[in-house]
Motif scaffolding. Structure first.
Motif, PDB file in Angstrom:
ATOM      1  N   GLY A   1       4.930   1.978   2.769  1.00 58.13           N
ATOM      2  CA  GLY A   1       3.598   1.954   3.889  1.00 58.13           C
ATOM      3  C   GLY A   1       3.192   1.276   2.852  1.00 58.13           C
ATOM      4  O   GLY A   1       3.986   0.360   1.486  1.00 58.13           O
ATOM      5  N   LEU A   2       1.167   0.753   2.521  1.00 53.89           N
ATOM      6  CA  LEU A   2       0.825   0.269   1.732  1.00 53.89           C
ATOM      7  C   LEU A   2       0.616   1.116   0.920  1.00 53.89           C
ATOM      8  O   LEU A   2       0.222   2.715   0.788  1.00 53.89           O
ATOM      9  CB  LEU A   2       0.009  -0.502   2.736  1.00 53.89           C
ATOM     10  N   GLY A   3       0.317   1.040  -0.423  1.00 55.98           N
ATOM     11  CA  GLY A   3      -0.608   1.469  -1.516  1.00 55.98           C
ATOM     12  C   GLY A   3      -1.315   0.992  -2.470  1.00 55.98           C
ATOM     13  O   GLY A   3      -0.928  -0.305  -3.035  1.00 55.98           O
ATOM     14  N   PRO A   4      -2.540   1.549  -2.821  1.00 59.74           N
ATOM     15  CA  PRO A   4      -2.721   0.539  -4.134  1.00 59.74           C
ATOM     16  C   PRO A   4      -2.236   0.061  -5.202  1.00 59.74           C
ATOM     17  O   PRO A   4      -1.186   1.097  -6.117  1.00 59.74           O
ATOM     18  CB  PRO A   4      -3.913   1.545  -4.264  1.00 59.74           C
ATOM     19  N   ALA A   5      -2.549  -0.308  -6.394  1.00 57.87           N
ATOM     20  CA  ALA A   5      -2.228  -0.816  -7.604  1.00 57.87           C
ATOM     21  C   ALA A   5      -2.748   0.179  -8.492  1.00 57.87           C
ATOM     22  O   ALA A   5      -3.423   0.983  -8.025  1.00 57.87           O
ATOM     23  CB  ALA A   5      -2.028  -1.654  -8.079  1.00 57.87           C
ATOM     24  N   GLY A   6      -1.640   1.256  -8.966  1.00 58.93           N
ATOM     25  CA  GLY A   6      -2.069   1.850  -9.580  1.00 58.93           C
ATOM     26  C   GLY A   6      -2.800   3.885  -9.053  1.00 58.93           C
ATOM     27  O   GLY A   6      -2.069   4.924  -9.546  1.00 58.93           O
ATOM     28  N   GLY A   7      -1.753   4.035  -7.194  1.00 54.44           N
ATOM     29  CA  GLY A   7      -1.602   4.404  -6.903  1.00 54.44           C
ATOM     30  C   GLY A   7      -0.126   5.103  -6.487  1.00 54.44           C
ATOM     31  O   GLY A   7       0.538   5.034  -7.224  1.00 54.44           O
ATOM     32  N   SER A   8       0.426   5.734  -5.710  1.00 53.53           N
ATOM     33  CA  SER A   8       1.391   6.357  -5.455  1.00 53.53           C
ATOM     34  C   SER A   8       2.244   6.703  -4.038  1.00 53.53           C
ATOM     35  O   SER A   8       0.926   6.581  -3.090  1.00 53.53           O
ATOM     36  CB  SER A   8       1.830   8.156  -5.900  1.00 53.53           C
ATOM     37  N   LEU A   9       3.061   6.927  -4.232  1.00 59.59           N
ATOM     38  CA  LEU A   9       4.008   7.019  -2.694  1.00 59.59           C
ATOM     39  C   LEU A   9       4.669   7.693  -3.109  1.00 59.59           C
ATOM     40  O   LEU A   9       6.293   7.563  -3.759  1.00 59.59           O
ATOM     41  CB  LEU A   9       4.504   5.309  -2.186  1.00 59.59           C
ATOM     42  N   ARG A  10       5.732   8.795  -1.761  1.00 58.61           N
ATOM     43  CA  ARG A  10       6.781   9.186  -1.831  1.00 58.61           C
ATOM     44  C   ARG A  10       7.933   8.908  -0.502  1.00 58.61           C
ATOM     45  O   ARG A  10       7.155   9.128   0.688  1.00 58.61           O
ATOM     46  CB  ARG A  10       6.977  11.054  -1.998  1.00 58.61           C
TER      47      ARG A  10
ATOM     48  N   GLN B   1       9.879   9.470  -5.883  1.00 54.49           N
ATOM     49  CA  GLN B   1       8.920  10.270  -6.547  1.00 54.49           C
ATOM     50  C   GLN B   1       7.818   8.540  -7.328  1.00 54.49           C
ATOM     51  O   GLN B   1       8.376   7.930  -7.544  1.00 54.49           O
ATOM     52  CB  GLN B   1       7.858  10.385  -7.238  1.00 54.49           C
ATOM     53  N   MET B   2       6.880   7.312  -6.701  1.00 54.70           N
ATOM     54  CA  MET B   2       6.919   6.864  -7.207  1.00 54.70           C
ATOM     55  C   MET B   2       5.047   6.285  -7.413  1.00 54.70           C
ATOM     56  O   MET B   2       4.374   6.776  -7.014  1.00 54.70           O
ATOM     57  CB  MET B   2       6.861   5.148  -6.389  1.00 54.70           C
ATOM     58  N   ASN B   3       5.299   6.900  -8.612  1.00 54.86           N
ATOM     59  CA  ASN B   3       3.719   6.710  -9.164  1.00 54.86           C
ATOM     60  C   ASN B   3       3.261   4.838 -10.326  1.00 54.86           C
ATOM     61  O   ASN B   3       3.753   4.497 -10.854  1.00 54.86           O
ATOM     62  CB  ASN B   3       3.103   7.582 -10.462  1.00 54.86           C
TER      63      ASN B   3
ATOM     64  N   ALA C   1       8.851  -4.355  -1.885  1.00 54.86           N
ATOM     65  CA  ALA C   1       9.871  -4.661  -1.496  1.00 54.86           C
ATOM     66  C   ALA C   1      10.635  -3.537  -0.744  1.00 54.86           C
ATOM     67  O   ALA C   1       9.291  -2.800   0.362  1.00 54.86           O
ATOM     68  CB  ALA C   1      11.042  -4.643  -2.636  1.00 54.86           C
ATOM     69  N   VAL C   2      11.386  -4.032   0.039  1.00 54.82           N
ATOM     70  CA  VAL C   2      12.179  -3.345   0.585  1.00 54.82           C
ATOM     71  C   VAL C   2      13.165  -2.077  -0.254  1.00 54.82           C
ATOM     72  O   VAL C   2      13.747  -2.222  -0.268  1.00 54.82           O
ATOM     73  CB  VAL C   2      12.840  -4.201   2.164  1.00 54.82           C
ATOM     74  N   TYR C   3      12.896  -0.544   0.556  1.00 50.41           N
ATOM     75  CA  TYR C   3      13.197   0.132  -0.408  1.00 50.41           C
ATOM     76  C   TYR C   3      14.214   0.754   0.539  1.00 50.41           C
ATOM     77  O   TYR C   3      14.711   0.990   1.324  1.00 50.41           O
ATOM     78  CB  TYR C   3      12.590   0.672  -0.894  1.00 50.41           C
ATOM     79  N   TYR C   4      16.115   0.816  -0.238  1.00 44.59           N
ATOM     80  CA  TYR C   4      16.898   0.985   0.341  1.00 44.59           C
ATOM     81  C   TYR C   4      17.460   2.509  -0.280  1.00 44.59           C
ATOM     82  O   TYR C   4      17.787   2.188  -1.850  1.00 44.59           O
ATOM     83  CB  TYR C   4      18.126   0.617   0.556  1.00 44.59           C
TER      84      TYR C   4
ATOM     85  N   GLY D   1      21.207   3.290   4.022  1.00 42.04           N
ATOM     86  CA  GLY D   1      20.229   2.988   4.597  1.00 42.04           C
ATOM     87  C   GLY D   1      19.808   2.066   5.061  1.00 42.04           C
ATOM     88  O   GLY D   1      19.712   1.181   4.829  1.00 42.04           O
ATOM     89  N   GLN D   2      18.712   1.715   6.610  1.00 39.77           N
ATOM     90  CA  GLN D   2      18.352   0.424   7.325  1.00 39.77           C
ATOM     91  C   GLN D   2      17.002  -0.239   6.097  1.00 39.77           C
ATOM     92  O   GLN D   2      16.663  -1.136   6.586  1.00 39.77           O
ATOM     93  CB  GLN D   2      17.431   0.723   8.359  1.00 39.77           C
ATOM     94  N   GLY D   3      16.307   0.704   5.252  1.00 38.21           N
ATOM     95  CA  GLY D   3      15.464   0.330   4.105  1.00 38.21           C
ATOM     96  C   GLY D   3      13.902   0.668   4.352  1.00 38.21           C
ATOM     97  O   GLY D   3      13.970   0.689   6.226  1.00 38.21           O
ATOM     98  N   THR D   4      13.050   0.580   4.300  1.00 39.45           N
ATOM     99  CA  THR D   4      11.363   0.770   4.860  1.00 39.45           C
ATOM    100  C   THR D   4      10.788   0.196   3.179  1.00 39.45           C
ATOM    101  O   THR D   4      10.905  -0.084   2.365  1.00 39.45           O
ATOM    102  CB  THR D   4      10.905   2.552   4.395  1.00 39.45           C
ATOM    103  N   GLN D   5       9.522  -0.566   4.300  1.00 38.64           N
ATOM    104  CA  GLN D   5       8.728  -1.641   3.649  1.00 38.64           C
ATOM    105  C   GLN D   5       7.967  -0.835   2.596  1.00 38.64           C
ATOM    106  O   GLN D   5       7.106   0.041   2.871  1.00 38.64           O
ATOM    107  CB  GLN D   5       8.037  -2.242   4.544  1.00 38.64           C
ATOM    108  N   VAL D   6       7.521  -0.932   0.990  1.00 36.33           N
ATOM    109  CA  VAL D   6       6.791  -0.405   0.446  1.00 36.33           C
ATOM    110  C   VAL D   6       5.714  -1.458   0.151  1.00 36.33           C
ATOM    111  O   VAL D   6       6.235  -2.718  -0.115  1.00 36.33           O
ATOM    112  CB  VAL D   6       7.288   0.106  -0.948  1.00 36.33           C
ATOM    113  N   THR D   7       4.506  -1.922   0.059  1.00 27.88           N
ATOM    114  CA  THR D   7       3.393  -2.888   0.082  1.00 27.88           C
ATOM    115  C   THR D   7       2.060  -2.506  -1.091  1.00 27.88           C
ATOM    116  O   THR D   7       1.961  -1.416  -0.288  1.00 27.88           O
ATOM    117  CB  THR D   7       2.994  -3.526   0.888  1.00 27.88           C
TER     118      THR D   7
END
Length: 124
Positions: free
Chosen positions: A10-19, A82-84, A92-95, A115-121
């Protein structure tokens, strides 16, 4: 045959986190090496993280070391990323990928299933 399904992008701010999560089908997950790769627009797919069958051994490139953490929960056939401290260049698209082996691998050609990949922006 192993099927992999990524989620959590999904969409995350610079400095933020996504899992990110990658759910695997099949009985061989617990004995498989797993990896994460990413592909940014106009660039080749690049290695992001790898984990061995037990989760006791992990490996990262310098570009994400200290910011990303790969883990796995074999009872749920799932591997996580986990991406911090996200940066715009992480967009990128993450696979996720699997290899039926107990080792640890960082080369794209060493993996058997994808896998088919998931978009991270990441927004700046």
């Amino acid at each position: 045959q192993v099927q992999l399904v990524e989620s959590g992008g999904g969409l995350g701010p610079a400095g933020g986190s996504l899992r990110l999560s990658c759910a695997a089908s099949g009985r061989t997950f617990s004995s498989s090496a797993m990896g994460w790769f990413r592909q940014a627009p106009g660039k080749e797919r690049a290695f992001v993280a790898a984990i061995n069958w037990s989760g006791g051994n992990t490996y990262y490139p310098d570009s994400v070391k200290g910011r990303f953490t790969v883990s796995r929960y074999n009872a749920k056939n799932t591997v996580y990323l986990q991406m911090n401290s996200l940066k715009p260049e992480d967009t990128a698209v993450y696979y996720c990928a699997a290899r039926r082996s107990s080792g640890i691998y960082y080369r794209e050609e060493e993996y058997d299933y994808w896998g088919q990949g998931t978009q991270v922006t990441v927004s700046s």
